[in-house]
Design a protein around this motif. Structure first.
Motif, PDB file in Angstrom:
ATOM      1  N   ASP A 256      14.484  27.956  19.488  1.00 40.97           N
ATOM      2  CA  ASP A 256      15.199  26.775  19.493  1.00 40.97           C
ATOM      3  C   ASP A 256      13.623  25.885  19.234  1.00 40.97           C
ATOM      4  OD1 ASP A 256      17.193  26.413  22.341  1.00 40.97           O
ATOM      5  OD2 ASP A 256      16.305  24.909  21.148  1.00 40.97           O
TER       6      ASP A 256
ATOM      7  N   GLU B  99      12.358  15.214  29.383  1.00 40.21           N
ATOM      8  CA  GLU B  99      14.616  15.765  28.978  1.00 40.21           C
ATOM      9  C   GLU B  99      15.246  14.299  30.152  1.00 40.21           C
ATOM     10  OE1 GLU B  99      15.761  17.975  27.756  1.00 40.21           O
ATOM     11  OE2 GLU B  99      13.595  18.449  26.497  1.00 40.21           O
TER      12      GLU B  99
ATOM     13  N   GLU C 155      13.759  22.853  19.793  1.00 34.44           N
ATOM     14  CA  GLU C 155      13.172  21.763  21.216  1.00 34.44           C
ATOM     15  C   GLU C 155      12.059  22.521  22.109  1.00 34.44           C
ATOM     16  OE1 GLU C 155      15.876  20.535  24.000  1.00 34.44           O
ATOM     17  OE2 GLU C 155      17.245  20.107  22.271  1.00 34.44           O
TER      18      GLU C 155
ATOM     19  N   ASN D  51      10.190  22.112  24.642  1.00 34.05           N
ATOM     20  CA  ASN D  51      11.057  21.951  25.883  1.00 34.05           C
ATOM     21  C   ASN D  51      11.501  23.033  26.506  1.00 34.05           C
ATOM     22  OD1 ASN D  51       9.067  19.317  26.163  1.00 34.05           O
ATOM     23  ND2 ASN D  51      11.271  18.391  27.073  1.00 34.05           N
ATOM     24  N   LYS D  52      12.325  23.598  25.348  1.00 38.43           N
ATOM     25  CA  LYS D  52      12.946  24.525  25.288  1.00 38.43           C
ATOM     26  C   LYS D  52      12.729  26.261  25.230  1.00 38.43           C
ATOM     27  CE  LYS D  52      17.500  23.932  26.407  1.00 38.43           C
ATOM     28  NZ  LYS D  52      17.736  22.511  26.138  1.00 38.43           N
ATOM     29  N   ARG D  53      11.523  26.112  24.763  1.00 35.87           N
ATOM     30  CA  ARG D  53      10.212  26.893  24.096  1.00 35.87           C
ATOM     31  C   ARG D  53       9.418  27.164  25.684  1.00 35.87           C
ATOM     32  NH1 ARG D  53      10.472  24.574  19.099  1.00 35.87           N
ATOM     33  NH2 ARG D  53       8.949  23.938  19.060  1.00 35.87           N
TER      34      ARG D  53
ATOM     35  N   ASP E 201      18.955  30.187  19.071  1.00 38.10           N
ATOM     36  CA  ASP E 201      20.045  29.383  18.734  1.00 38.10           C
ATOM     37  C   ASP E 201      20.584  28.510  17.592  1.00 38.10           C
ATOM     38  OD1 ASP E 201      20.937  26.587  20.088  1.00 38.10           O
ATOM     39  OD2 ASP E 201      18.849  24.909  18.915  1.00 38.10           O
TER      40      ASP E 201
ATOM     41  N   ASN F 114      22.398  20.123  26.342  1.00 31.42           N
ATOM     42  CA  ASN F 114      21.082  20.578  25.904  1.00 31.42           C
ATOM     43  C   ASN F 114      19.966  20.290  26.998  1.00 31.42           C
ATOM     44  OD1 ASN F 114      20.425  22.445  23.968  1.00 31.42           O
ATOM     45  ND2 ASN F 114      21.115  20.775  22.366  1.00 31.42           N
TER      46      ASN F 114
ATOM     47  N   THR G 257      17.606  21.777  29.998  1.00 24.30           N
ATOM     48  CA  THR G 257      16.567  22.509  30.085  1.00 24.30           C
ATOM     49  C   THR G 257      16.074  21.981  31.483  1.00 24.30           C
ATOM     50  OG1 THR G 257      16.346  21.606  27.745  1.00 24.30           O
ATOM     51  CG2 THR G 257      14.152  21.625  29.351  1.00 24.30           C
TER      52      THR G 257
ATOM     53  N   LYS H 248      24.541  27.247  26.453  1.00 27.51           N
ATOM     54  CA  LYS H 248      22.557  27.516  27.375  1.00 27.51           C
ATOM     55  C   LYS H 248      23.567  26.042  28.822  1.00 27.51           C
ATOM     56  CE  LYS H 248      20.376  26.153  23.765  1.00 27.51           C
ATOM     57  NZ  LYS H 248      19.667  24.852  23.191  1.00 27.51           N
TER      58      LYS H 248
ATOM     59  N   LEU I  40       9.984  26.546  28.249  1.00 31.08           N
ATOM     60  CA  LEU I  40      10.740  26.932  29.287  1.00 31.08           C
ATOM     61  C   LEU I  40      11.610  28.972  29.128  1.00 31.08           C
ATOM     62  CD1 LEU I  40      12.934  26.668  31.742  1.00 31.08           C
ATOM     63  CD2 LEU I  40      14.488  25.957  30.445  1.00 31.08           C
ATOM     64  N   TYR I  41      11.414  28.709  27.865  1.00 29.83           N
ATOM     65  CA  TYR I  41      11.794  30.110  28.116  1.00 29.83           C
ATOM     66  C   TYR I  41      10.622  31.476  28.180  1.00 29.83           C
ATOM     67  CZ  TYR I  41      15.740  28.591  25.581  1.00 29.83           C
ATOM     68  OH  TYR I  41      17.086  27.833  25.178  1.00 29.83           O
TER      69      TYR I  41
END
Lengths: 127, 369
Positions: A12, B174, A14, A16-18, A56, B142, B146, A104, A20-21
């Motif tokens: 991803d 975010e 982003e 912040n997404k990484r 993504d 998106n 998050t 998502k 999170l995962y």
């Protein structure tokens, strides 16, 4: 690998997404790798041979669908889940070669269930 | 026309030519005794009205032909003089009816064309709005994904204050991204009423640099200024132009995240002495823009930045166009980028729906719905 800890790669763009995962899937007991764009992801796939990839679509450098084609050229057995904010990529036939398509959401349980399901199906790749 | 009341009218339509008929022929009912063309029954009131109207001994009937279609009939008599209708009169009536038919045909074609154009515009507008909605929902989905993910993570693991703090920081981050997106969207959809006052461009440039100071310092950027000394005041909406310049300067700063030189210049351009222009140049020494990206950079939602909403440059272009100005971009990959903004010293009178930039088009579509 001696243990049966599965390695998954989450791609991803982003940060912040990484993060999170990484948190969520580490909690689930996976070894988690991340990549910020398609090119980086291809490198990780070649070097680390993950058991599954979550991809993504909208990313700079190389988008998810291009990345998907190249990944499958490299290893067509590796399960790939398309994970995007756009439901519309489902209409793109490239996305059909993925094993699953998940839109998502703030709730990661659908993604987690699908990861578990696909890993249970797929044989452990040669180390 | 399709009225089955008068057989002779149906004949004129069928034969597509002018006829001279005696009154008895005119008012003779259809041979098929009321079962008219397309099975419509004769309207007896109408039959009575026509019978009362045409009382002269002779009547001329000419069809109005719009290409293949007969769209009407001209029925004429010499009621008051009661003189007989000559062959010449018939030919004259036929010619007039032909001209009238052509004119009616043109009008019908124009009407159809106008409707088709309106339908097309409506479809196009829907397509733009559909596209816009898809992109906006992605931009919102998106960060929401998050936020939701981290919020659920907090609920599951409340025991680790350090982890909770980290997750909350991401959520705050975010949320502010969503707020920025909404701000940009509103800027695009704002009805444009400019607050036009004379202002010093150099003062606005200085103020822009002040506002962009955080971005400039964060990226370790060196600023060079070449501001012309004796510029005339420019009539503009200060807040809007400030925003446009800030977008441009921030864009330049973001292209140089590892440091570089940002150069700002102002000058008077005298191409047309009667309509002097002020030029504002913003040049960065960053990575430059690919040819492909150059073509799309003013399209709403196009962004090469990880955190960009893709609305900064479309908004900027919209503002400059509102002031009757223009933006030119020069860039080479690896060779930096130069934005040249040109503003007329006095903006031209507002033209509604003139030159429509991508941002404007979107905006107008939104406003019209």
């Amino acid at each position: 690998m001696a243990t049966d800890v599965k390695t998954i790669l989450l791609v991803d763009d982003e940060q912040n997404k990484r993060a999170l995962y990484e948190e969520e899937f580490s909690d689930e007991g996976y070894r988690v790798l991340t990549a910020g764009d398609g090119r980086e992801a291809l490198k990780v796939v070649q070097e680390e041979k993950p058991d599954l990839v979550v991809l993504d679509v909208n990313m700079p450098v190389m988008d998810g669908l291009d990345t998907l084609s190249k990944m499958l050229e490299h290893n067509s057995k590796m399960p790939v889940i398309i994970h995007t904010a756009y439901p519309s990529y489902q209409e793109n036939f490239t996305s059909w070669s993925a094993d699953a398509y998940i839109v998502k959401s703030g709730d990661l349980s659908e993604l987690k269930d699908k990861v578990k399901e696909l890993l249970a199906k797929s044989p452990t790749p040669p180390a | 026309l399709q009225s089955p009341c008068f057989a002779v009218l149906a004949r004129a339509v069928h034969e597509r030519r002018a006829l001279l008929v005696r009154r008895e022929e005119l008012i003779a009912p259809d041979d098929h005794s009321g079962n008219g063309v397309r099975g419509a029954p004769c309207d007896l009131d109408m039959r009575a009205a026509v019978t009362d109207l045409f009382t002269a001994p002779e009547t001329a009937i000419a069809p109005l032909a719009a290409k293949e279609r007969i769209v009407g009939l001209v029925v004429a008599d010499n009621l008051y003089s009661a003189s007989s209708i000559e062959e010449n009169d018939i030919r004259l009536l036929e010619t007039v009816a032909q001209q009238a038919g052509l004119t009616i045909d043109n009008a019908l074609t124009y009407q159809a064309l106008h409707k088709a154009q309106k339908d097309l515009l409506a479809a196009e507008r829907l397509a733009v709005i559909g596209d816009m909605a898809a992109r906006v929902s992605h931009e919102i989905r998106n960060p929401l994904a998050t936020i939701g993910g981290f919020a659920r993570g907090i609920l599951r693991r409340l025991d680790n204050p350090e982890a909770v703090r980290r997750k909350i920081n991401v959520i705050v981050d975010e949320v502010s991204r969503l707020e920025d997106l909404l701000g940009d969207l509103l800027d695009m959809a704002r009805p444009r009423q400019l607050d036009l006052q004379p202002h010093s461009i150099n003062e606005i440039v200085e103020h822009t640099l002040l506002l962009a100071d955080a971005d400039i310092k964060a990226a370790n950027i060196q600023v060079e200024k070449h501001l012309a000394g004796d510029l005339p005041l420019v009539v503009l909406d200060r807040r809007r132009v400030l925003q446009a310049l800030l977008n441009t300067v921030r864009n330049g700063a973001q292209a140089m995240s590892d440091g570089g030189v940002l150069s700002l210049a102002t000058r008077l351009a005298h191409e047309l002495p009667a309509a002097p222009l002020i030029e504002i140049e913003v040049r960065d020494s960053g990575a430059g823009i690919s040819e492909q990206a150059l073509k799309q950079m003013f399209d709403p939602f196009f962004s090469t930045k990880v955190r960009g909403s893709g609305l900064g440059l479309p908004v900027t272009l919209g503002i400059i166009k509102e002031h009757g100005g223009e933006i030119n971009v020069f860039s080479r990959e690896g060779g930096g980028t130069t934005f040249t903004i040109r503003l007329p010293v006095t903006p031209p009178p507002r033209e509604q729906e003139a030159t429509v930039a991508p941002a404007d088009a979107l905006e107008q579509n939104l406003l019209q719905e």
